[in-house]
Enzyme design. Sequence first.
Site, mmCIF file in Angstrom:
data_model
loop_
_atom_site.group_PDB
_atom_site.id
_atom_site.type_symbol
_atom_site.label_atom_id
_atom_site.label_comp_id
_atom_site.label_asym_id
_atom_site.label_seq_id
_atom_site.Cartn_x
_atom_site.Cartn_y
_atom_site.Cartn_z
ATOM 1 N N ASP A 91 1.082 -1.201 0.335
ATOM 2 C CA ASP A 91 -0.209 0.160 0.278
ATOM 3 C C ASP A 91 0.808 1.302 -0.204
ATOM 4 O O ASP A 91 0.621 2.501 -0.456
ATOM 5 C CB ASP A 91 -0.474 0.085 1.637
ATOM 6 C CG ASP A 91 -1.504 0.626 0.993
ATOM 7 O OD1 ASP A 91 -2.392 0.765 0.473
ATOM 8 O OD2 ASP A 91 -1.411 1.652 2.247
ATOM 9 N N GLU A 121 -2.005 -5.313 -3.197
ATOM 10 C CA GLU A 121 -1.398 -5.178 -2.057
ATOM 11 C C GLU A 121 0.017 -5.318 -1.813
ATOM 12 O O GLU A 121 1.254 -5.144 -2.280
ATOM 13 C CB GLU A 121 -2.096 -3.874 -1.461
ATOM 14 C CG GLU A 121 -2.887 -3.232 -2.106
ATOM 15 C CD GLU A 121 -3.713 -2.274 -0.931
ATOM 16 O OE1 GLU A 121 -3.962 -0.995 -1.213
ATOM 17 O OE2 GLU A 121 -4.122 -2.247 0.125
#
Length: 219
Positions: free
Chosen positions: A39, A103
């Site tokens: 992320d 992610e």
Amino acid sequence: MAIRDLINVLPEPLRQRALTHPSVADPYDSNGRLEFLGDSVLNSRVAEMVFHSYPELLEGDLTRIRAHLVRKSFLATVGRSEGLEEDIESSVINDSVIADTVEAIIGAAYLIDKDLVYKTVDQIFNPAEVDTDELRDWKTLLQETLQAEGLRPTYRVKAKQGPPHRPHFISAVAVDSREVGSGEGGSIKESEQSAARAALEILGVRPVPRSAVEVHVGA
């Protein structure tokens, strides 16, 4: 470039960890930490691309473009387009789990081959494909414009159409009790943004294409 290109460079057990959701494994054997890293890497890289792609925009618009590019729904779409749901180990498979796994894969691959991650992110999350007009906060722009004249906009929902699971709203914006524009959207917020955009065109603040809004001046 594709997310699977990143999976292919992962050695075991890193590959397994990236594809394992915390719901079915010990936190240290699942992808939570890798998701955190991915992320951060994704947001940082996309922020840099957006910054260089739109030198004319300020931080508010840049933030909206970045958020649009890395939104969970798009991450899930990317994952589903490559069939990642078949590889993920989780107690449930939904868009949130798929997005988190994308992610995590980015984070895991970043530990192995940073250049490959950057090339993949650059191709999939391309700022040039974003319609920036659709992301502008037209209501704030209208309010700031009118405040300079001692005025303020007011909004009302003119109509709600469509079935409950897919409503369609038509909203109008008025200035000094005079309707200056209306707009449509799948939510009240979207229809008000469209109405504000229409009003700005009427007021001559900025030329705006009429394709997505109805514009008129009424009593």
